[in-house]
Write an enzyme that holds these catalytic residues in place. Structure first.
Site, mmCIF file in Angstrom:
data_model
loop_
_atom_site.group_PDB
_atom_site.id
_atom_site.type_symbol
_atom_site.label_atom_id
_atom_site.label_comp_id
_atom_site.label_asym_id
_atom_site.label_seq_id
_atom_site.Cartn_x
_atom_site.Cartn_y
_atom_site.Cartn_z
ATOM 1 N N HIS A 7 -43.619 -32.294 -0.416
ATOM 2 C CA HIS A 7 -42.986 -32.642 0.858
ATOM 3 C C HIS A 7 -43.831 -33.635 1.643
ATOM 4 O O HIS A 7 -45.011 -33.835 1.346
ATOM 5 C CB HIS A 7 -42.715 -31.393 1.717
ATOM 6 C CG HIS A 7 -43.950 -30.644 2.153
ATOM 7 N ND1 HIS A 7 -44.435 -29.549 1.474
ATOM 8 C CD2 HIS A 7 -44.789 -30.821 3.208
ATOM 9 C CE1 HIS A 7 -45.510 -29.076 2.099
ATOM 10 N NE2 HIS A 7 -45.752 -29.842 3.155
ATOM 11 N N HIS A 80 -48.781 -35.485 7.339
ATOM 12 C CA HIS A 80 -49.482 -35.274 6.070
ATOM 13 C C HIS A 80 -48.501 -35.430 4.915
ATOM 14 O O HIS A 80 -47.292 -35.530 5.119
ATOM 15 C CB HIS A 80 -50.155 -33.895 6.028
ATOM 16 C CG HIS A 80 -49.218 -32.729 6.038
ATOM 17 N ND1 HIS A 80 -48.743 -32.158 7.205
ATOM 18 C CD2 HIS A 80 -48.638 -32.024 5.044
ATOM 19 C CE1 HIS A 80 -47.939 -31.148 6.908
ATOM 20 N NE2 HIS A 80 -47.844 -31.046 5.602
ATOM 21 N N GLU A 129 -52.250 -32.504 1.775
ATOM 22 C CA GLU A 129 -52.143 -31.076 1.510
ATOM 23 C C GLU A 129 -51.946 -30.903 0.004
ATOM 24 O O GLU A 129 -51.115 -31.587 -0.597
ATOM 25 C CB GLU A 129 -50.927 -30.512 2.267
ATOM 26 C CG GLU A 129 -50.664 -29.029 2.019
ATOM 27 C CD GLU A 129 -49.425 -28.511 2.775
ATOM 28 O OE1 GLU A 129 -48.674 -29.330 3.341
ATOM 29 O OE2 GLU A 129 -49.229 -27.286 2.783
HETATM 30 CO CO CO Z 1 -47.103 -29.278 4.651
#
Ligand code: CO
Length: 139
Positions: A7, A80, A129
């Site tokens: 994502h 992010h 991440e």
């Molecule tokens: Co995230």
């Protein structure tokens, strides 16, 4: 070791306003309910796309780590990017061995699997991440 793009994390001052934009401006049809993650200091909601997701995050509480980001980017913006990895401990150890700054210890992320964050200074300016791929699930 890098796997799927899971994502893109987008900070917003209002998840409700962002969801409205994704639905009305971009035609998104699959959006989750928002829920609070108090330990992370965020409200979270996912916009489901055919090949990935947009993770909308809004501050939860005064100590939310994204207040600073929104102070610099009042309308919100890309916060992010999240890649999947097979094994979060192996990924953490590999990142540390290569000299990257790993922010905190692995913790359970919005998909229910452990995640770590890598400092943008080591990642070409992006907060990255890394998320352990959910077991028995293609996404
Ligand atoms: Co995230």
């Amino acid at each position: 070791m890098i796997g799927k793009l899971n994502h893109v994390g987008v900070a917003t001052p209002s998840i409700d306003a962002s969801v409205k934009m994704y639905k009305e401006m971009l035609g998104a049809t699959s959006v989750t309910e928002k829920w609070a993650m108090p330990e992370q200091g965020v409200w979270v909601c996912f916009v489901n796309l055919p090949n990935s997701q947009i993770e909308l995050i809004e501050p939860y509480g005064e100590a939310s780590p994204i207040h600073g980001f929104l102070a610099k980017n009042p309308k919100g913006g890309q916060h992010h990017i999240c890649f999947e990895v097979e094994d979060i401990i192996a990924a953490r150890d590999d990142m540390k061995a290569k000299g990257a700054t790993v922010l905190g210890e692995p913790r359970i992320g919005a998909h229910g699997t452990p995640v770590i964050f890598i400092h943008p200074k080591d990642m070409g300016g992006m907060l990255v991440e890394l998320m352990e791929t959910p077991k028995g699930d293609a996404h």
